[in-house]
Design a protein around this motif. Structure first.
Motif, PDB file in Angstrom:
ATOM      1  N   ARG A 264       0.717  -1.128  -0.018  1.00  0.00           N
ATOM      2  CA  ARG A 264       0.026   0.055  -0.081  1.00  0.00           C
ATOM      3  C   ARG A 264       0.742   1.345   0.055  1.00  0.00           C
ATOM      4  NH1 ARG A 264      -2.082  -2.968   4.292  1.00  0.00           N
ATOM      5  NH2 ARG A 264      -3.742  -4.050   3.812  1.00  0.00           N
ATOM      6  N   ASP A 265       0.363   2.292  -0.818  1.00  0.00           N
ATOM      7  CA  ASP A 265       1.184   3.462  -0.706  1.00  0.00           C
ATOM      8  C   ASP A 265       0.957   4.468   0.471  1.00  0.00           C
ATOM      9  OD1 ASP A 265       2.785   3.199  -3.166  1.00  0.00           O
ATOM     10  OD2 ASP A 265       0.799   3.409  -4.177  1.00  0.00           O
ATOM     11  N   PHE A 266       1.598   5.335   0.679  1.00  0.00           N
ATOM     12  CA  PHE A 266       1.290   6.376   1.448  1.00  0.00           C
ATOM     13  C   PHE A 266       1.088   7.669   0.603  1.00  0.00           C
ATOM     14  CE2 PHE A 266       3.361   4.402   4.936  1.00  0.00           C
ATOM     15  CZ  PHE A 266       2.567   4.726   5.925  1.00  0.00           C
ATOM     16  N   LEU A 267      -0.334   8.175   0.404  1.00  0.00           N
ATOM     17  CA  LEU A 267      -0.700   9.123  -0.492  1.00  0.00           C
ATOM     18  C   LEU A 267      -0.469  10.596   0.019  1.00  0.00           C
ATOM     19  CD1 LEU A 267      -3.843   7.403  -1.974  1.00  0.00           C
ATOM     20  CD2 LEU A 267      -1.511   7.433  -2.824  1.00  0.00           C
ATOM     21  N   VAL A 268      -0.180  11.256  -0.789  1.00  0.00           N
ATOM     22  CA  VAL A 268       0.195  12.874  -0.360  1.00  0.00           C
ATOM     23  C   VAL A 268      -0.786  13.603  -1.343  1.00  0.00           C
ATOM     24  CG1 VAL A 268       1.613  14.629  -0.214  1.00  0.00           C
ATOM     25  CG2 VAL A 268       2.554  12.372   0.195  1.00  0.00           C
ATOM     26  N   PRO A 269      -1.939  14.340  -0.594  1.00  0.00           N
ATOM     27  CA  PRO A 269      -2.835  15.213  -1.589  1.00  0.00           C
ATOM     28  C   PRO A 269      -2.153  16.242  -2.209  1.00  0.00           C
ATOM     29  CG  PRO A 269      -3.106  15.440   0.757  1.00  0.00           C
ATOM     30  CD  PRO A 269      -2.114  14.556   0.705  1.00  0.00           C
TER      31      PRO A 269
END
Length: 616
Positions: free
Chosen positions: A178-183
């Protein structure tokens, strides 16, 4: 004189006797010996003993000092009496008589003690990590980590690699976790990702013609924590090379990793020969794709000895397709007590039990039954030597399958008097992991595992595809970006027989390195994904940057990544990776010290065009 110190707390020797010096550090502990106060003053480098008696003008100030106060001390270096020399510390020949003391930073009541080896709950240690890190063991672990990284860098430069930095804010990675997402503020509704690894960028560097790249790379994966894995971020020695074969990668990284273990392994033996074991053989022999070769036990298939036998459970099982029976040899494990203990282990793992046979000296009961005499008569014949005792097989399985099959099993496994064997049956994938854990326990409990050694093995020939037992669907079992062995031709046959140029390096039961020769040909990549149900448009959508680059003269290339945290964990002889990470998360991926993750403010959410949906 310098404002804080003329020497560190590890520098003073007998040559400094008579000098006036200034030291700064932390009060490790205070001891009162008949009115004379002794303080072990500690800094990053070591410990110096300082003392103060009631005649000193500084005595009243020294009396106020408590553990972990940060202080400056001025004083005179004096030689210790010969019988008081402490050879355990570098400053053990001297002590400093205090003339003046200044408190640089007083300490409140401590939530955990720094001096000594007291055990504290992990939550306490992580919340007050800055105190935990002052402890001697933690200082040593972190210095070890720093030294290992420095040595890695030097070894890579010596091997003609150059270090390049790849982006931290990027698109989703093909690594599979799973990725860590950055808005994105500038692009509402769109997200960056923190890189799971520099995988795509390092391959693009090869297309760019850089030939030999490495990096001490931070990687970010939203994973469930384990003792040997961080739940958020980790560091790896990442490398990639152009115009290389799989063996070239092995020959390049082995001196680096092997040299690190020789340099920092504390005198433990480092295997010079690194065996290459196929993924399928590793699963069969060791029940794991990261086997611990310090344990000499090698499992074997023994299905032929149970097919059509009197042991109905295995006999019926073997009538089903894809099933087999495997044996775990247990040299010196031939006692009913040990066998019952291993059977109980299997039951804790959710199995009905684990069959076993053990070989022991033939009993009087067995001789009596064999000769048709009484037990008492048999005892007399054994005692007189008239009848040789010999060896017998014991346990429920031996009785069910009979002496001929039992003897065939013993000979196949190379076992003898005082040994045992344990058996598991079914479809291998259903029991391999449990068999592997049983092998580990047997090796440890019977003292078969050589604990003073680093044993390495390359695991090779990973299958690229697997079939879902329920749906029958073919999907990727391992890295989809590995070059299939045989190229496009290999993809024309049975997908389950396709092997990749993918490899892992196992050491003492841990995966230290993972890598592959990459699939750099777009047409082969599209075909590989097509077999798993992904059409060309989907591949271009998800991995467009890399696929497009491969159209412009991509060289054959490959590489690997070595887990730095895990390597240091092994070198430090620690069981948990958090012991070698400066500021780790807890088991719930929380930073108790910095209170992360935290709730964003309303202004932050508005600026990003986001809102949080409450969880039920």
């Amino acid at each position: 004189m310098h404002a804080y110190r003329s020497h560190t707390c590890a520098e003073l020797t007998a040559a400094d006797v008579g000098k006036t010096v200034r030291l700064s550090g932390w009060v490790n502990r205070v001891r009162d010996h008949g009115g004379i106060l002794f303080i072990d003053l500690r800094d990053h480098y070591g410990v110096t003993q300082v003392l103060c008696d009631p005649d000193s003008d500084a005595f009243a100030d020294v009396e106020k000092l408590r553990s972990e106060w940060c202080v400056r001390i001025d004083g005179e270096v004096k030689a210790r009496a010969p019988e008081l020399v402490n050879p355990k510390i570098t400053t053990g020949e001297v002590e400093v008589f205090v003339r003046e003391v200044e408190v640089l930073g007083p300490a409140a009541e401590l939530p955990l003690m720094v001096f000594g080896d007291q055990e504290y709950p992990e939550e306490t240690r992580l919340k007050y990590r800055y105190l935990d890190l002052r402890r001697e063991k933690m200082q040593a672990n972190m210095k070890l980590r720093s030294d290992v990284v420095a040595s890695m860098r030097k070894r890579m430069w010596d091997a003609k690699f150059r270090e390049y930095q790849t982006p931290i804010i990027t698109a989703s990675s093909p690594e599979g976790a799973r990725d860590f997402l950055v808005p994105s503020r500038l692009h509402p509704g769109k997200f960056y990702a923190l890189p799971q690894a520099p995988q795509q960028f390092k391959q693009l560097l090869m297309v760019s013609g850089f030939d030999r790249y490495f990096q001490i790379a931070p990687c970010f994966r939203d994973e469930d924590p384990r003792a040997d894995r961080s739940p958020t971020d980790f560091y790896q020695l990442d490398l990639e090379m152009s115009f290389v074969t799989q063996q070239d990668v092995f020959d390049t990284i082995q001196p680096v990793i092997g040299g690190i273990f020789e340099e920092f392994g504390g005198g433990r033996k480092v295997d010079q020969t690194w065996e290459q074991i196929s993924y399928r053989d590793a699963a069969l022999w060791y029940g794991s794709d990261k086997p611990d070769l310090r344990n000499p036990i090698k499992m074997q298939v023994v299905s032929e000895h149970f097919a059509g036998s009197g042991f109905a459970i295995f006999a019926k099982l073997l009538e089903q397709d894809g099933t087999e029976v495997r044996a775990i040899p247990a040299p010196t494990g031939g006692s009913r007590k040990f066998c019952d203990r291993m059977n109980a282990f299997a039951q804790k793992e959710g199995l009905p039990g684990m069959g076993y046979i053990f070989w022991r000296e033939k009993t009087a009961d067995a001789v009596a039954q064999e000769l048709g005499i009484t037990v008492k008569e048999a005892q007399a014949k054994l005692k007189s030597g008239e009848v040789e005792g010999g060896m017998e097989a014991a346990g429920p399985l031996a009785k069910n399958i009979g002496p001929e099959r039992t003897e065939a099993i013993r000979q196949q496994l190379g076992l003898g008097m005082g040994d045992a064997a344990f058996f598991l049956g079914g479809k291998p994938k259903a029991f391999e992991a449990i068999a592997g854990r049983a092998r580990t326990i047997i090796g440890d409990e019977l003292g078969l595992t050589d604990t003073d050694r680093f044993a390495f093995a390359w695991i090779v020939d990973f299958p690229i595809y697997e079939k879902d037992e329920t749906t029958g669907k073919i999907d990727f079992e391992h890295n989809p970006f590995s070059m299939p062995q045989g190229g496009m031709d290999a993809l024309q046959g049975d997908p389950l027989e396709v092997l990749g140029y993918q490899y892992d390096l196992a050491c003492n039961g841990y995966e230290l390195v993972s890598g592959a020769i990459r699939n750099h040909r777009p047409e082969i990549m599209f075909k590989a994904f097509e077999i798993a149900g992904y059409d060309e448009s989907e591949v271009r959508k998800r991995f467009g940057g890399m696929v497009n680059a491969f159209q412009y003269g991509a060289p054959p290339h490959g590489g690997c990544a070595a887990g730095i945290d895990r390597i240091v964990m092994l070198l430090a002889n620690e069981q948990n990776i958090r012991e070698v990470i400066l500021f780790p998360m807890n088991q719930r991926a929380e930073d108790l010290m910095m209170n992360a993750p935290s709730e964003p403010t309303s202004d932050q959410l508005m600026e990003l065009g986001l809102r949080v949906i409450p969880q039920d």
